[in-house]
Design an enzyme around this catalytic site. Structure first.
Site, mmCIF file in Angstrom:
data_model
loop_
_atom_site.group_PDB
_atom_site.id
_atom_site.type_symbol
_atom_site.label_atom_id
_atom_site.label_comp_id
_atom_site.label_asym_id
_atom_site.label_seq_id
_atom_site.Cartn_x
_atom_site.Cartn_y
_atom_site.Cartn_z
ATOM 1 N N ARG A 152 0.811 -7.222 2.822
ATOM 2 C CA ARG A 152 1.686 -6.782 3.912
ATOM 3 C C ARG A 152 2.673 -7.917 4.195
ATOM 4 O O ARG A 152 2.350 -9.092 4.013
ATOM 5 C CB ARG A 152 0.869 -6.474 5.169
ATOM 6 C CG ARG A 152 -0.170 -5.373 4.999
ATOM 7 C CD ARG A 152 -0.979 -5.201 6.275
ATOM 8 N NE ARG A 152 -1.964 -4.126 6.164
ATOM 9 C CZ ARG A 152 -3.231 -4.298 5.783
ATOM 10 N NH1 ARG A 152 -3.667 -5.523 5.489
ATOM 11 N NH2 ARG A 152 -4.059 -3.274 5.702
ATOM 12 N N HIS A 248 7.339 -3.048 2.476
ATOM 13 C CA HIS A 248 6.221 -2.110 2.398
ATOM 14 C C HIS A 248 6.334 -1.212 1.164
ATOM 15 O O HIS A 248 5.317 -0.788 0.602
ATOM 16 C CB HIS A 248 6.163 -1.254 3.665
ATOM 17 C CG HIS A 248 4.768 -0.855 4.034
ATOM 18 N ND1 HIS A 248 3.789 -1.767 4.361
ATOM 19 C CD2 HIS A 248 4.174 0.369 4.107
ATOM 20 C CE1 HIS A 248 2.668 -1.131 4.638
ATOM 21 N NE2 HIS A 248 2.876 0.171 4.478
#
Length: 308
Positions: A152, A248
Protein backbone atom coordinates in the site's frame (compact mmCIF):
# COMPACT_ATOMS: atom_id res chain seq x y z
CA UNK A 1 -52.01 6.32 -1.24
CA UNK A 2 -49.15 7.15 -3.61
CA UNK A 3 -50.38 10.72 -4.14
CA UNK A 4 -50.69 11.50 -0.39
CA UNK A 5 -47.20 10.06 0.12
CA UNK A 6 -45.74 12.30 -2.60
CA UNK A 7 -47.53 15.31 -1.14
CA UNK A 8 -46.01 14.57 2.27
CA UNK A 9 -42.51 14.19 0.76
CA UNK A 10 -42.91 17.55 -0.95
CA UNK A 11 -44.52 19.52 1.89
CA UNK A 12 -42.77 18.06 4.94
CA UNK A 13 -39.40 16.95 3.58
CA UNK A 14 -38.95 19.40 0.74
CA UNK A 15 -38.21 16.70 -1.82
CA UNK A 16 -37.07 18.06 -5.18
CA UNK A 17 -39.12 17.59 -8.34
CA UNK A 18 -36.70 14.99 -9.73
CA UNK A 19 -36.84 13.05 -6.45
CA UNK A 20 -40.63 13.08 -6.47
CA UNK A 21 -40.68 11.93 -10.10
CA UNK A 22 -38.33 9.07 -9.22
CA UNK A 23 -40.52 8.02 -6.27
CA UNK A 24 -43.62 8.17 -8.44
CA UNK A 25 -42.07 6.01 -11.14
CA UNK A 26 -40.81 3.39 -8.68
CA UNK A 27 -44.04 3.17 -6.67
CA UNK A 28 -46.31 3.09 -9.71
CA UNK A 29 -44.17 0.34 -11.21
CA UNK A 30 -44.45 -1.68 -7.98
CA UNK A 31 -48.19 -0.98 -7.81
CA UNK A 32 -48.68 -2.26 -11.34
CA UNK A 33 -46.76 -5.44 -10.51
CA UNK A 34 -48.84 -6.05 -7.36
CA UNK A 35 -52.17 -5.52 -9.11
CA UNK A 36 -51.18 -7.88 -11.92
CA UNK A 37 -49.71 -10.57 -9.68
CA UNK A 38 -52.02 -10.45 -6.65
CA UNK A 39 -55.01 -8.39 -7.71
CA UNK A 40 -54.33 -6.01 -4.80
CA UNK A 41 -52.83 -2.50 -4.76
CA UNK A 42 -49.33 -1.82 -3.49
CA UNK A 43 -50.54 -0.57 -0.11
CA UNK A 44 -51.89 -4.07 0.66
CA UNK A 45 -48.69 -5.93 -0.33
CA UNK A 46 -47.22 -8.56 1.98
CA UNK A 47 -43.51 -9.18 2.55
CA UNK A 48 -43.59 -12.13 0.15
CA UNK A 49 -45.04 -9.86 -2.54
CA UNK A 50 -42.27 -7.30 -2.09
CA UNK A 51 -39.64 -10.06 -2.22
CA UNK A 52 -41.25 -11.43 -5.39
CA UNK A 53 -41.17 -7.96 -6.96
CA UNK A 54 -37.44 -7.59 -6.24
CA UNK A 55 -36.75 -11.04 -7.72
CA UNK A 56 -38.66 -9.99 -10.83
CA UNK A 57 -36.51 -6.86 -11.13
CA UNK A 58 -33.37 -8.96 -10.78
CA UNK A 59 -34.65 -11.33 -13.45
CA UNK A 60 -35.11 -8.38 -15.79
CA UNK A 61 -31.43 -7.57 -15.33
CA UNK A 62 -31.91 -4.45 -13.20
CA UNK A 63 -28.66 -3.56 -11.42
CA UNK A 64 -28.42 -4.21 -7.68
CA UNK A 65 -28.01 -0.46 -7.08
CA UNK A 66 -31.27 0.24 -8.93
CA UNK A 67 -33.03 -2.55 -7.03
CA UNK A 68 -31.81 -1.02 -3.77
CA UNK A 69 -33.23 2.36 -4.84
CA UNK A 70 -36.62 0.76 -5.57
CA UNK A 71 -36.61 -0.95 -2.17
CA UNK A 72 -35.72 2.35 -0.49
CA UNK A 73 -38.75 3.99 -2.10
CA UNK A 74 -40.96 1.14 -0.89
CA UNK A 75 -39.58 1.43 2.65
CA UNK A 76 -40.37 5.16 2.72
CA UNK A 77 -43.85 4.50 1.36
CA UNK A 78 -44.76 1.79 3.88
CA UNK A 79 -43.35 3.79 6.79
CA UNK A 80 -45.66 6.61 5.71
CA UNK A 81 -48.62 4.19 5.67
CA UNK A 82 -47.68 2.97 9.17
CA UNK A 83 -47.37 6.52 10.49
CA UNK A 84 -50.77 7.39 9.01
CA UNK A 85 -52.40 4.36 10.57
CA UNK A 86 -53.23 2.84 7.19
CA UNK A 87 -51.18 -0.25 8.01
CA UNK A 88 -50.12 -1.80 11.26
CA UNK A 89 -46.89 -3.24 9.92
CA UNK A 90 -44.08 -2.61 7.45
CA UNK A 91 -43.76 -5.45 4.90
CA UNK A 92 -40.32 -4.25 3.84
CA UNK A 93 -38.90 -4.83 7.34
CA UNK A 94 -37.74 -8.43 6.73
CA UNK A 95 -36.41 -7.63 3.24
CA UNK A 96 -32.64 -7.32 2.95
CA UNK A 97 -31.23 -4.74 0.56
CA UNK A 98 -29.80 -6.24 -2.66
CA UNK A 99 -26.05 -6.55 -2.39
CA UNK A 100 -24.07 -4.52 -4.85
CA UNK A 101 -21.49 -6.52 -6.73
CA UNK A 102 -17.96 -5.54 -5.81
CA UNK A 103 -16.35 -3.62 -8.61
CA UNK A 104 -13.38 -5.31 -10.18
CA UNK A 105 -10.18 -3.47 -9.29
CA UNK A 106 -8.48 -1.44 -11.97
CA UNK A 107 -5.18 -2.89 -13.02
CA UNK A 108 -2.66 -2.39 -15.79
CA UNK A 109 -1.75 -4.94 -18.41
CA UNK A 110 1.76 -6.38 -18.33
CA UNK A 111 2.55 -4.37 -21.46
CA UNK A 112 1.47 -1.12 -19.77
CA UNK A 113 3.54 -1.90 -16.68
CA UNK A 114 6.53 -2.71 -18.91
CA UNK A 115 6.19 0.67 -20.65
CA UNK A 116 5.94 2.39 -17.27
CA UNK A 117 9.05 0.65 -15.92
CA UNK A 118 11.06 1.27 -19.09
CA UNK A 119 10.22 4.98 -19.06
CA UNK A 120 10.97 5.28 -15.34
CA UNK A 121 14.34 3.55 -15.81
CA UNK A 122 15.25 5.69 -18.83
CA UNK A 123 14.45 8.93 -17.01
CA UNK A 124 16.30 7.81 -13.86
CA UNK A 125 19.40 6.88 -15.90
CA UNK A 126 19.43 10.09 -17.94
CA UNK A 127 22.31 12.47 -17.35
CA UNK A 128 21.40 15.22 -14.94
CA UNK A 129 21.77 16.53 -11.45
CA UNK A 130 19.78 18.40 -8.88
CA UNK A 131 16.23 18.03 -7.63
CA UNK A 132 14.79 16.85 -10.95
CA UNK A 133 17.30 14.02 -11.23
CA UNK A 134 16.62 12.93 -7.65
CA UNK A 135 12.86 13.02 -8.30
CA UNK A 136 13.24 10.85 -11.41
CA UNK A 137 15.23 8.28 -9.44
CA UNK A 138 12.67 8.39 -6.64
CA UNK A 139 9.82 7.81 -9.09
CA UNK A 140 11.63 4.82 -10.56
CA UNK A 141 12.21 3.39 -7.07
CA UNK A 142 8.54 3.86 -6.19
CA UNK A 143 7.31 2.13 -9.36
CA UNK A 144 9.75 -0.76 -8.93
CA UNK A 145 8.76 -1.21 -5.29
CA UNK A 146 5.02 -0.98 -5.73
CA UNK A 147 4.94 -3.46 -8.60
CA UNK A 148 7.43 -5.86 -7.01
CA UNK A 149 5.87 -5.92 -3.55
CA UNK A 150 2.18 -4.99 -3.74
CA UNK A 151 2.66 -2.53 -0.88
CA UNK A 152 0.00 0.00 0.00
CA UNK A 153 1.25 3.52 -0.64
CA UNK A 154 0.93 4.30 3.09
CA UNK A 155 3.18 1.32 3.83
CA UNK A 156 5.72 2.41 1.22
CA UNK A 157 6.04 5.98 2.51
CA UNK A 158 6.74 4.65 6.00
CA UNK A 159 9.65 2.42 4.96
CA UNK A 160 12.90 3.04 6.88
CA UNK A 161 16.18 3.87 5.16
CA UNK A 162 17.76 0.99 7.12
CA UNK A 163 15.86 -1.41 4.87
CA UNK A 164 18.55 -1.12 2.22
CA UNK A 165 21.26 -2.27 4.62
CA UNK A 166 19.74 -5.75 4.82
CA UNK A 167 20.88 -8.54 2.51
CA UNK A 168 17.75 -10.68 2.84
CA UNK A 169 15.34 -10.94 -0.13
CA UNK A 170 12.41 -10.25 2.21
CA UNK A 171 11.56 -7.59 4.76
CA UNK A 172 8.84 -7.26 7.38
CA UNK A 173 6.10 -4.66 7.11
CA UNK A 174 3.46 -3.70 9.64
CA UNK A 175 0.22 -3.21 7.74
CA UNK A 176 -3.42 -2.55 8.59
CA UNK A 177 -4.46 -3.51 12.10
CA UNK A 178 -0.81 -3.72 13.16
CA UNK A 179 -0.42 -7.09 11.44
CA UNK A 180 3.06 -7.97 10.27
CA UNK A 181 3.83 -9.79 7.04
CA UNK A 182 6.86 -10.71 4.94
CA UNK A 183 7.29 -8.79 1.70
CA UNK A 184 9.63 -9.81 -1.14
CA UNK A 185 12.26 -7.32 -2.28
CA UNK A 186 13.42 -7.93 -5.85
CA UNK A 187 16.94 -7.12 -6.97
CA UNK A 188 15.59 -4.57 -9.45
CA UNK A 189 13.64 -2.78 -6.71
CA UNK A 190 16.63 -2.82 -4.34
CA UNK A 191 18.93 -1.47 -7.07
CA UNK A 192 16.47 1.32 -7.88
CA UNK A 193 16.22 2.32 -4.22
CA UNK A 194 20.00 2.28 -3.77
CA UNK A 195 20.44 4.43 -6.87
CA UNK A 196 17.89 6.90 -5.51
CA UNK A 197 19.46 7.02 -2.05
CA UNK A 198 22.91 7.54 -3.52
CA UNK A 199 21.64 10.62 -5.37
CA UNK A 200 19.72 11.80 -2.30
CA UNK A 201 22.74 11.43 -0.02
CA UNK A 202 24.43 14.28 -1.85
CA UNK A 203 22.38 16.44 0.53
CA UNK A 204 24.01 16.34 4.01
CA UNK A 205 20.58 16.30 5.64
CA UNK A 206 19.91 12.85 4.17
CA UNK A 207 22.74 11.14 6.04
CA UNK A 208 20.93 10.86 9.36
CA UNK A 209 17.39 10.80 7.91
CA UNK A 210 15.58 7.61 9.03
CA UNK A 211 13.07 7.60 6.15
CA UNK A 212 13.67 5.82 2.87
CA UNK A 213 11.49 8.40 1.10
CA UNK A 214 11.76 11.67 3.05
CA UNK A 215 10.01 14.92 2.23
CA UNK A 216 11.86 18.07 1.16
CA UNK A 217 12.76 19.03 4.74
CA UNK A 218 13.91 15.48 5.63
CA UNK A 219 11.79 15.74 8.77
CA UNK A 220 9.01 13.34 7.75
CA UNK A 221 8.14 10.80 5.04
CA UNK A 222 7.11 12.22 1.68
CA UNK A 223 3.37 12.71 1.30
CA UNK A 224 1.67 9.93 -0.63
CA UNK A 225 -0.13 12.55 -2.75
CA UNK A 226 3.26 13.72 -4.01
CA UNK A 227 4.22 10.21 -5.11
CA UNK A 228 0.80 9.67 -6.71
CA UNK A 229 1.17 12.93 -8.65
CA UNK A 230 4.63 11.97 -9.93
CA UNK A 231 3.35 8.51 -10.89
CA UNK A 232 0.47 9.94 -12.92
CA UNK A 233 2.85 12.34 -14.65
CA UNK A 234 5.14 9.45 -15.55
CA UNK A 235 2.17 7.51 -16.89
CA UNK A 236 1.11 10.44 -19.06
CA UNK A 237 4.59 10.52 -20.61
CA UNK A 238 4.20 6.91 -21.75
CA UNK A 239 0.59 7.06 -22.90
CA UNK A 240 -1.29 5.89 -19.79
CA UNK A 241 -4.28 8.04 -18.82
CA UNK A 242 -4.22 9.57 -15.34
CA UNK A 243 -7.54 7.92 -14.47
CA UNK A 244 -6.00 4.49 -15.13
CA UNK A 245 -2.97 4.91 -12.91
CA UNK A 246 -2.39 5.29 -9.18
CA UNK A 247 -0.24 3.60 -6.53
CA UNK A 248 -3.22 1.34 -5.70
CA UNK A 249 -3.56 0.32 -9.36
CA UNK A 250 0.04 -0.95 -9.26
CA UNK A 251 -0.85 -2.95 -6.14
CA UNK A 252 -3.71 -4.53 -8.07
CA UNK A 253 -1.43 -5.19 -11.04
CA UNK A 254 1.00 -6.99 -8.70
CA UNK A 255 -1.79 -9.31 -7.49
CA UNK A 256 -3.44 -9.83 -10.88
CA UNK A 257 -0.23 -10.65 -12.71
CA UNK A 258 0.81 -13.11 -9.99
CA UNK A 259 -2.49 -14.95 -10.33
CA UNK A 260 -2.35 -14.89 -14.13
CA UNK A 261 1.01 -16.60 -13.92
CA UNK A 262 -0.10 -19.38 -11.57
CA UNK A 263 0.21 -18.01 -8.03
CA UNK A 264 -2.10 -19.45 -5.37
CA UNK A 265 -4.85 -17.16 -4.06
CA UNK A 266 -3.78 -17.81 -0.44
CA UNK A 267 -0.23 -16.74 -1.23
CA UNK A 268 -1.48 -13.52 -2.83
CA UNK A 269 -3.66 -12.93 0.25
CA UNK A 270 -0.58 -13.13 2.48
CA UNK A 271 1.51 -10.90 0.22
CA UNK A 272 -1.20 -8.24 0.09
CA UNK A 273 -1.79 -8.39 3.84
CA UNK A 274 -5.51 -9.15 3.59
CA UNK A 275 -6.87 -10.39 6.90
CA UNK A 276 -9.68 -12.32 5.18
CA UNK A 277 -9.53 -14.38 1.99
CA UNK A 278 -12.87 -12.85 0.96
CA UNK A 279 -11.07 -9.54 0.33
CA UNK A 280 -8.62 -11.25 -2.02
CA UNK A 281 -11.46 -12.97 -3.85
CA UNK A 282 -12.10 -9.81 -5.87
CA UNK A 283 -9.39 -11.32 -8.08
CA UNK A 284 -11.21 -14.61 -8.71
CA UNK A 285 -12.19 -13.37 -12.18
CA UNK A 286 -8.51 -13.82 -13.02
CA UNK A 287 -8.61 -17.40 -11.77
CA UNK A 288 -11.79 -18.05 -13.77
CA UNK A 289 -10.11 -16.80 -16.94
CA UNK A 290 -7.04 -18.94 -16.23
CA UNK A 291 -9.11 -22.07 -15.60
CA UNK A 292 -11.11 -21.50 -18.78
CA UNK A 293 -7.91 -21.14 -20.80
CA UNK A 294 -6.47 -24.26 -19.13
CA UNK A 295 -9.52 -26.38 -19.99
CA UNK A 296 -9.70 -24.97 -23.53
CA UNK A 297 -6.04 -25.77 -24.10
CA UNK A 298 -5.82 -29.23 -22.54
CA UNK A 299 -9.23 -30.92 -22.36
CA UNK A 300 -9.58 -33.69 -25.03
CA UNK A 301 -13.06 -32.54 -26.09
CA UNK A 302 -11.87 -28.95 -26.45
CA UNK A 303 -8.97 -30.13 -28.58
CA UNK A 304 -11.35 -32.19 -30.75
CA UNK A 305 -13.59 -29.15 -31.21
CA UNK A 306 -10.65 -27.07 -32.38
CA UNK A 307 -9.73 -29.74 -34.96
CA UNK A 308 -13.22 -29.60 -36.44
Amino acid sequence: MIEPFLEMMSAERGAAANTLASYRHDLEDADGYMRTRTGRPLQQAASADVASYLRALSGEGLAASSQARRLSALRQFFRFLYAEGVRGDDPTGPIASPKKARALPKHLSTDAVSRLLERARAEADADGAGANAVRAKRTRAVVELLYATGLRISELTGLPAALLGRAEPFFTIRGKGGKERLVPLSEAARAACLDYRQALDADPRAVDCPFLFPNETFGAPVARQVLARDLKALGARCGIAAAQLSPHVLRHAFATHLLQNGADLRVVQQLLGHADISTTQIYTHVLDERLHALVSAHHPLAAATRRH
